[in-house]
Design a protein around this motif. Structure first.
Motif, PDB file in Angstrom:
ATOM      1  N   HIS A   1       0.801  -1.504  -0.500  1.00 26.02           N
ATOM      2  CA  HIS A   1       0.210   0.218   0.033  1.00 26.02           C
ATOM      3  C   HIS A   1       0.878   1.002   0.018  1.00 26.02           C
ATOM      4  CE1 HIS A   1      -4.084  -2.202   0.493  1.00 26.02           C
ATOM      5  NE2 HIS A   1      -3.032  -3.530   1.467  1.00 26.02           N
ATOM      6  N   GLY A   2       1.824   1.535   0.609  1.00 23.45           N
ATOM      7  CA  GLY A   2       2.741   1.777   0.117  1.00 23.45           C
ATOM      8  C   GLY A   2       3.268   2.794   0.448  1.00 23.45           C
ATOM      9  N   VAL A   3       2.597   2.874   1.850  1.00 16.86           N
ATOM     10  CA  VAL A   3       3.050   3.751   2.942  1.00 16.86           C
ATOM     11  C   VAL A   3       4.312   3.847   3.905  1.00 16.86           C
ATOM     12  CG1 VAL A   3       0.352   3.418   3.114  1.00 16.86           C
ATOM     13  CG2 VAL A   3       1.983   2.359   4.716  1.00 16.86           C
ATOM     14  N   ALA A   4       4.767   4.215   5.079  1.00 12.81           N
ATOM     15  CA  ALA A   4       6.221   4.492   5.499  1.00 12.81           C
ATOM     16  C   ALA A   4       6.037   4.542   7.062  1.00 12.81           C
ATOM     17  CB  ALA A   4       6.080   6.296   5.802  1.00 12.81           C
ATOM     18  N   SER A   5       6.286   3.490   7.273  1.00 12.57           N
ATOM     19  CA  SER A   5       6.937   2.991   8.560  1.00 12.57           C
ATOM     20  C   SER A   5       8.184   3.256   9.419  1.00 12.57           C
ATOM     21  CB  SER A   5       6.066   1.569   8.506  1.00 12.57           C
ATOM     22  OG  SER A   5       7.492   0.930   8.248  1.00 12.57           O
ATOM     23  N   VAL A   6       7.710   3.968  10.778  1.00 13.19           N
ATOM     24  CA  VAL A   6       8.818   3.788  11.896  1.00 13.19           C
ATOM     25  C   VAL A   6       7.940   3.465  12.895  1.00 13.19           C
ATOM     26  CG1 VAL A   6      10.009   5.347  13.389  1.00 13.19           C
ATOM     27  CG2 VAL A   6       9.705   6.293  10.999  1.00 13.19           C
ATOM     28  N   VAL A   7       8.882   2.201  13.555  1.00 15.59           N
ATOM     29  CA  VAL A   7       9.218   1.455  14.788  1.00 15.59           C
ATOM     30  C   VAL A   7       9.684   2.461  16.029  1.00 15.59           C
ATOM     31  CG1 VAL A   7       9.487  -0.460  16.135  1.00 15.59           C
ATOM     32  CG2 VAL A   7       9.090  -0.564  13.693  1.00 15.59           C
ATOM     33  N   PHE A   8       9.227   2.924  17.250  1.00 17.14           N
ATOM     34  CA  PHE A   8       9.908   3.485  18.050  1.00 17.14           C
ATOM     35  C   PHE A   8      10.563   2.689  19.309  1.00 17.14           C
ATOM     36  CE2 PHE A   8       8.689   6.117  21.821  1.00 17.14           C
ATOM     37  CZ  PHE A   8       9.687   7.038  21.506  1.00 17.14           C
ATOM     38  N   PHE A   9      11.573   3.044  18.716  1.00 13.95           N
ATOM     39  CA  PHE A   9      12.271   2.731  19.584  1.00 13.95           C
ATOM     40  C   PHE A   9      12.541   3.485  20.537  1.00 13.95           C
ATOM     41  CE2 PHE A   9      12.690  -0.383  15.747  1.00 13.95           C
ATOM     42  CZ  PHE A   9      13.156  -1.681  16.821  1.00 13.95           C
ATOM     43  N   THR A  10      12.839   3.551  21.756  1.00 21.04           N
ATOM     44  CA  THR A  10      12.991   5.025  22.221  1.00 21.04           C
ATOM     45  C   THR A  10      14.356   5.367  22.210  1.00 21.04           C
ATOM     46  OG1 THR A  10      12.924   3.403  24.495  1.00 21.04           O
ATOM     47  CG2 THR A  10      10.896   4.671  23.798  1.00 21.04           C
ATOM     48  N   VAL A  11      15.395   4.497  23.029  1.00 19.30           N
ATOM     49  CA  VAL A  11      16.735   5.557  22.583  1.00 19.30           C
ATOM     50  C   VAL A  11      17.170   5.168  21.455  1.00 19.30           C
ATOM     51  CG1 VAL A  11      19.305   4.391  23.881  1.00 19.30           C
ATOM     52  CG2 VAL A  11      16.961   4.236  25.268  1.00 19.30           C
ATOM     53  N   ARG A  12      17.151   4.687  20.410  1.00 22.75           N
ATOM     54  CA  ARG A  12      17.565   4.733  19.739  1.00 22.75           C
ATOM     55  C   ARG A  12      17.543   6.201  18.670  1.00 22.75           C
ATOM     56  NH1 ARG A  12      18.425   1.095  14.395  1.00 22.75           N
ATOM     57  NH2 ARG A  12      19.142   2.870  12.848  1.00 22.75           N
ATOM     58  N   PHE A  13      15.902   6.867  18.490  1.00 22.17           N
ATOM     59  CA  PHE A  13      15.818   7.969  19.369  1.00 22.17           C
ATOM     60  C   PHE A  13      16.262   8.691  19.466  1.00 22.17           C
ATOM     61  CE2 PHE A  13      13.453   5.641  16.349  1.00 22.17           C
ATOM     62  CZ  PHE A  13      13.666   6.335  15.201  1.00 22.17           C
ATOM     63  N   GLY A  14      17.617   8.643  21.052  1.00 19.73           N
ATOM     64  CA  GLY A  14      17.797   9.605  22.046  1.00 19.73           C
ATOM     65  C   GLY A  14      18.399  10.513  21.366  1.00 19.73           C
ATOM     66  N   GLY A  15      18.565  11.916  21.906  1.00 19.04           N
ATOM     67  CA  GLY A  15      19.313  13.162  21.329  1.00 19.04           C
ATOM     68  C   GLY A  15      20.936  12.985  21.176  1.00 19.04           C
ATOM     69  N   GLU A  16      21.177  12.189  22.854  1.00 17.67           N
ATOM     70  CA  GLU A  16      22.785  11.885  22.281  1.00 17.67           C
ATOM     71  C   GLU A  16      22.893  10.555  21.934  1.00 17.67           C
ATOM     72  OE1 GLU A  16      24.867  12.959  25.547  1.00 17.67           O
ATOM     73  OE2 GLU A  16      23.084  13.704  27.107  1.00 17.67           O
ATOM     74  N   GLN A  17      21.755  10.194  21.495  1.00 21.46           N
ATOM     75  CA  GLN A  17      21.933   8.285  21.106  1.00 21.46           C
ATOM     76  C   GLN A  17      22.167   8.250  19.563  1.00 21.46           C
ATOM     77  OE1 GLN A  17      20.409   9.160  23.721  1.00 21.46           O
ATOM     78  NE2 GLN A  17      21.447   8.455  25.410  1.00 21.46           N
ATOM     79  N   MET A  18      21.343   9.156  19.300  1.00 20.74           N
ATOM     80  CA  MET A  18      20.878   8.461  17.576  1.00 20.74           C
ATOM     81  C   MET A  18      22.263   9.332  16.861  1.00 20.74           C
ATOM     82  SD  MET A  18      17.525  10.215  16.598  1.00 20.74           S
ATOM     83  CE  MET A  18      18.086  10.126  15.139  1.00 20.74           C
ATOM     84  N   PRO A  19      23.284  11.046  16.827  1.00 20.63           N
ATOM     85  CA  PRO A  19      24.544  10.932  16.721  1.00 20.63           C
ATOM     86  C   PRO A  19      26.008   9.652  16.922  1.00 20.63           C
ATOM     87  CG  PRO A  19      23.678  12.567  17.813  1.00 20.63           C
ATOM     88  CD  PRO A  19      22.622  12.062  18.158  1.00 20.63           C
ATOM     89  N   TRP A  20      25.667   8.916  18.064  1.00 14.55           N
ATOM     90  CA  TRP A  20      26.464   8.439  18.949  1.00 14.55           C
ATOM     91  C   TRP A  20      26.830   6.781  17.869  1.00 14.55           C
ATOM     92  CZ3 TRP A  20      26.793   3.555  21.132  1.00 14.55           C
ATOM     93  CH2 TRP A  20      28.059   2.830  21.558  1.00 14.55           C
TER      94      TRP A  20
END
Length: 299
Positions: free
Chosen positions: A110-129
């Protein structure tokens, strides 16, 4: 983006609803829940309607944010994708590989976007690390500890009443978090061995496709004084430690929503899309087989 919330439990009430209500560029359009009275109450708290009819809500929104148990999530995610809605999914995507695969197939069909919410994976310091360590490469081994105290004596966790956590334990609750951080850096898993520890504690040993290895310690029953998370990498560039979490899940959910909007706009899959969620379910299912049968399991 008009977005609806599916779910009315503590995670929906404490995290999803407040973020959806205040996120710039998002129009919080309504709430659906398995208990209509709870959907009405949560919606009223944020000035949006509560829906008893899921199909009506799906017809009115561009995306859904799902805060429901994983056994429930898969069917509803497929239903939302069939209605053309982009998906912000919770982890794990499902509790079986076939159910997780159905979600992936629906997003592609159906051509829809998806994102799974892993809390730490989207952390402000953790993402660039994570991005930095992935770019550096040369990692020999990794270690990740996720020792929660949800079910420990003296715990005041609002998630202690969660039936699926009681049934599936740390492997399926915090295991996805640990894997979401290790896999981007060390590469996909080729083999997993699982050993039971005290109560719901599980220890995993992973062999990664690039040759690295990693170990994970997962628990929801660690003593309160012993709880905590951490991740360490060792390789040709030395030793690196994941930055400590300095913020709660609300800020992380804002970033996950940004990621969903970007993916929907560009058509580019996000690294934490439903397909990545499926891969994690495959590894967790292999770990369950290892626990049951003993010895390593190829994944």
């Amino acid at each position: 983006m008009r977005i609806g919330l599916l779910g009315t439990g503590p995670w929906a009430e404490r995290v999803h609803a407040p973020v959806l209500a205040e996120h710039p560029g998002i129009e919080f359009a309504g709430v659906w829940g398995r208990r209509p009275e709870a959907a009405a109450a949560l919606g009223a708290a944020h000035g949006v309607p509560g829906h008893a009819d899921l199909d009506r809500l799906l017809a009115e929104v561009d995306a859904v944010s799902i805060a429901l148990p994983p056994a429930v999530q898969a069917d509803l995610a497929v239903r939302a994708a069939e209605a053309g809605c982009h998906l912000l999914l919770d982890k794990p995507v499902a509790l079986t590989v076939p159910d997780a695969r159905r979600v992936v197939d629906a997003t592609r069909t159906h051509g829809v976007a998806s994102v799974v919410f892993f809390t730490v994976r989207f952390g402000g310091e953790q993402m660039p690390w994570i991005e930095k360590q992935t770019a550096l490469g040369g990692w020999f081994t990794g270690r990740s500890d996720w020792l929660g105290s949800v079910f420990a004596p003296g715990s005041s966790s609002p998630y202690a009443a969660s039936p699926w956590r009681q049934d599936k334990g740390a492997l399926w609750d915090v295991g996805p978090h640990a894997l979401s951080l290790l896999l981007p850096v060390l590469g996909d898993a080729a083999q997993v061995t699982a050993v039971a520890g005290p109560l719901d504690t599980v220890h995993l040993v992973l062999r990664h496709v690039g040759g690295a290895s990693s170990t994970l310690a997962l628990s929801l029953t660690a003593p309160v004084a012993a709880g905590g998370t951490g991740m360490e990498l060792r390789g040709s560039n030395g030793v690196a430690h994941l930055p400590e979490r300095g913020e709660g899940p609300l800020a992380a959910l804002h970033r996950a929503l940004d990621a969903l909007q970007d993916s929907a706009r560009t058509g580019e899959p996000h690294p934490c899309d439903a397909a990545f969620g499926l891969r994690i379910v495959e590894i967790l299912a292999a770990a369950e087989r290892s626990l049951a049968d003993g010895g390593p399991v190829e994944v």
